[in-house]
Design a protein around this motif. Structure first.
Motif, mmCIF file in Angstrom:
data_model
loop_
_atom_site.group_PDB
_atom_site.id
_atom_site.type_symbol
_atom_site.label_atom_id
_atom_site.label_comp_id
_atom_site.label_asym_id
_atom_site.label_seq_id
_atom_site.Cartn_x
_atom_site.Cartn_y
_atom_site.Cartn_z
ATOM 1 N N PHE A 220 0.817 -1.217 0.000
ATOM 2 C CA PHE A 220 0.000 0.000 0.000
ATOM 3 C C PHE A 220 0.851 1.266 0.000
ATOM 4 C CE2 PHE A 220 -3.890 -2.135 2.172
ATOM 5 C CZ PHE A 220 -4.273 -2.655 0.946
ATOM 6 N N MET A 221 2.044 1.217 0.581
ATOM 7 C CA MET A 221 2.896 2.405 0.638
ATOM 8 C C MET A 221 3.378 2.854 -0.734
ATOM 9 S SD MET A 221 5.308 2.319 3.980
ATOM 10 C CE MET A 221 6.115 3.822 3.438
ATOM 11 N N MET A 222 3.283 1.992 -1.720
ATOM 12 C CA MET A 222 3.749 2.340 -3.065
ATOM 13 C C MET A 222 2.796 3.293 -3.777
ATOM 14 S SD MET A 222 5.159 -1.252 -4.429
ATOM 15 C CE MET A 222 6.161 -2.285 -3.391
ATOM 16 N N TYR A 223 1.616 3.480 -3.233
ATOM 17 C CA TYR A 223 0.604 4.326 -3.843
ATOM 18 C C TYR A 223 0.400 5.587 -2.998
ATOM 19 C CZ TYR A 223 -0.198 0.000 -6.341
ATOM 20 O OH TYR A 223 -0.031 -1.127 -7.087
ATOM 21 N N THR A 224 -0.304 6.540 -3.562
ATOM 22 C CA THR A 224 -0.555 7.793 -2.849
ATOM 23 C C THR A 224 -2.026 7.891 -2.473
ATOM 24 O OG1 THR A 224 -0.917 8.939 -4.950
ATOM 25 C CG2 THR A 224 1.311 8.988 -4.055
ATOM 26 N N GLY A 225 -2.370 8.950 -1.791
ATOM 27 C CA GLY A 225 -3.761 9.215 -1.434
ATOM 28 C C GLY A 225 -4.245 8.332 -0.301
ATOM 29 N N TRP A 226 -5.441 7.791 -0.475
ATOM 30 C CA TRP A 226 -6.069 6.983 0.564
ATOM 31 C C TRP A 226 -5.332 5.671 0.806
ATOM 32 C CZ3 TRP A 226 -9.164 9.075 3.866
ATOM 33 C CH2 TRP A 226 -9.908 10.199 3.484
ATOM 34 N N THR B 209 4.480 15.195 -1.090
ATOM 35 C CA THR B 209 4.835 13.854 -1.558
ATOM 36 C C THR B 209 4.055 13.471 -2.812
ATOM 37 O OG1 THR B 209 3.279 12.877 0.013
ATOM 38 C CG2 THR B 209 5.585 13.003 0.680
ATOM 39 N N ASN B 210 2.808 13.937 -2.941
ATOM 40 C CA ASN B 210 2.059 13.675 -4.169
ATOM 41 C C ASN B 210 2.676 14.409 -5.354
ATOM 42 O OD1 ASN B 210 0.247 11.962 -2.961
ATOM 43 N ND2 ASN B 210 -1.343 13.513 -2.695
ATOM 44 N N ALA B 211 3.108 15.644 -5.139
ATOM 45 C CA ALA B 211 3.772 16.395 -6.211
ATOM 46 C C ALA B 211 5.078 15.708 -6.614
ATOM 47 C CB ALA B 211 4.037 17.834 -5.769
ATOM 48 N N TYR B 212 5.816 15.199 -5.630
ATOM 49 C CA TYR B 212 7.072 14.491 -5.916
ATOM 50 C C TYR B 212 6.803 13.204 -6.694
ATOM 51 C CZ TYR B 212 11.333 11.817 -5.162
ATOM 52 O OH TYR B 212 12.459 11.065 -5.342
ATOM 53 N N ALA B 213 5.774 12.454 -6.301
ATOM 54 C CA ALA B 213 5.445 11.201 -6.991
ATOM 55 C C ALA B 213 5.069 11.471 -8.438
ATOM 56 C CB ALA B 213 4.318 10.477 -6.268
ATOM 57 N N GLU B 214 4.301 12.530 -8.662
ATOM 58 C CA GLU B 214 3.913 12.884 -10.030
ATOM 59 C C GLU B 214 5.121 13.335 -10.841
ATOM 60 O OE1 GLU B 214 1.201 16.275 -12.159
ATOM 61 O OE2 GLU B 214 0.450 15.375 -10.301
ATOM 62 N N CYS B 215 6.008 14.102 -10.213
ATOM 63 C CA CYS B 215 7.209 14.585 -10.896
ATOM 64 C C CYS B 215 8.117 13.416 -11.290
ATOM 65 C CB CYS B 215 7.954 15.571 -9.998
ATOM 66 S SG CYS B 215 9.424 16.302 -10.736
ATOM 67 N N ARG C 142 16.347 15.256 -14.636
ATOM 68 C CA ARG C 142 14.977 15.638 -14.259
ATOM 69 C C ARG C 142 14.614 15.032 -12.898
ATOM 70 N NH1 ARG C 142 11.541 18.846 -13.020
ATOM 71 N NH2 ARG C 142 9.364 18.351 -13.380
ATOM 72 N N GLN C 143 15.073 13.816 -12.621
ATOM 73 C CA GLN C 143 14.831 13.217 -11.317
ATOM 74 C C GLN C 143 15.541 14.010 -10.225
ATOM 75 O OE1 GLN C 143 15.958 9.102 -11.542
ATOM 76 N NE2 GLN C 143 14.234 8.564 -12.872
ATOM 77 N N GLY C 144 16.727 14.521 -10.534
ATOM 78 C CA GLY C 144 17.444 15.378 -9.591
ATOM 79 C C GLY C 144 16.676 16.656 -9.319
ATOM 80 N N GLN C 145 16.062 17.210 -10.368
ATOM 81 C CA GLN C 145 15.238 18.406 -10.187
ATOM 82 C C GLN C 145 14.019 18.096 -9.313
ATOM 83 O OE1 GLN C 145 14.316 19.631 -14.173
ATOM 84 N NE2 GLN C 145 16.318 20.597 -14.513
ATOM 85 N N CYS C 146 13.453 16.912 -9.487
ATOM 86 C CA CYS C 146 12.314 16.505 -8.656
ATOM 87 C C CYS C 146 12.746 16.411 -7.192
ATOM 88 C CB CYS C 146 11.761 15.161 -9.112
ATOM 89 S SG CYS C 146 10.945 15.187 -10.722
#
Length: 140
Positions: free
Chosen positions: A39-45, A105-111, A120-124
């Motif tokens: 479950f930790m691999m996903y975001t939100g609920w 963390t949601n913004a990071y996951a999307e990035c 780009r991963q470094g920028q994230c």
């Protein structure tokens, strides 16, 4: 009292019942731990579900820790259980941090999901650090 007991049938009845109960509790604990890790691999609920599963695994682990003396468990079993509890406590801390800073963390996951290059991963990563620092300092 130093008799060597090899099978479950050879154990005294109270010890046998404690061992059976311990095995059930430990299997449920392991299942909750694996489920929380998934479950930790996903975001939100999903993070809330992960936290519930982690707390369940911690509770079952503590319960089995108190049941182990009646089942006459060995030192190796205590060691494995304590390492499991430490791991689940670490995952619980990570999940709580993710829930406290859910926007970041949601913004990071999307990035990261959209990042195609290492730069780009470094920028994230830098963006996440800046967002976390901003949230900790009170700015957004």
């Amino acid at each position: 009292m130093s008799e060597n007991v090899n099978t479950l049938e050879e154990m005294p009845a109270p010890q046998r019942e404690a061992r059976k109960k311990l095995l059930i509790i430990q299997r449920l604990m392991l299942a909750a731990g694996v489920l929380s890790f998934v479950f930790m691999m996903y975001t939100g609920w999903w993070l809330v579900a992960a936290l519930v599963a982690e707390l369940l695994a911690l509770g079952l682990g503590i319960r089995s820790l108190f049941l182990m003396p009646r089942a006459r468990s060995g030192g190796f079993e205590y060691t494995v259980l304590l390492l499991f509890l430490l791991g689940i406590a670490y995952l619980t801390f990570g999940t709580v941090v993710q829930l406290v800073f859910v926007e970041q963390t949601n913004a990071y996951a999307e990035c990261i999901q959209n990042a195609l290059t290492l730069s780009r991963q470094g920028q994230c990563n830098q963006q996440l650090q800046d967002n976390l620092l901003g949230a900790l300092l009170g700015g957004e």
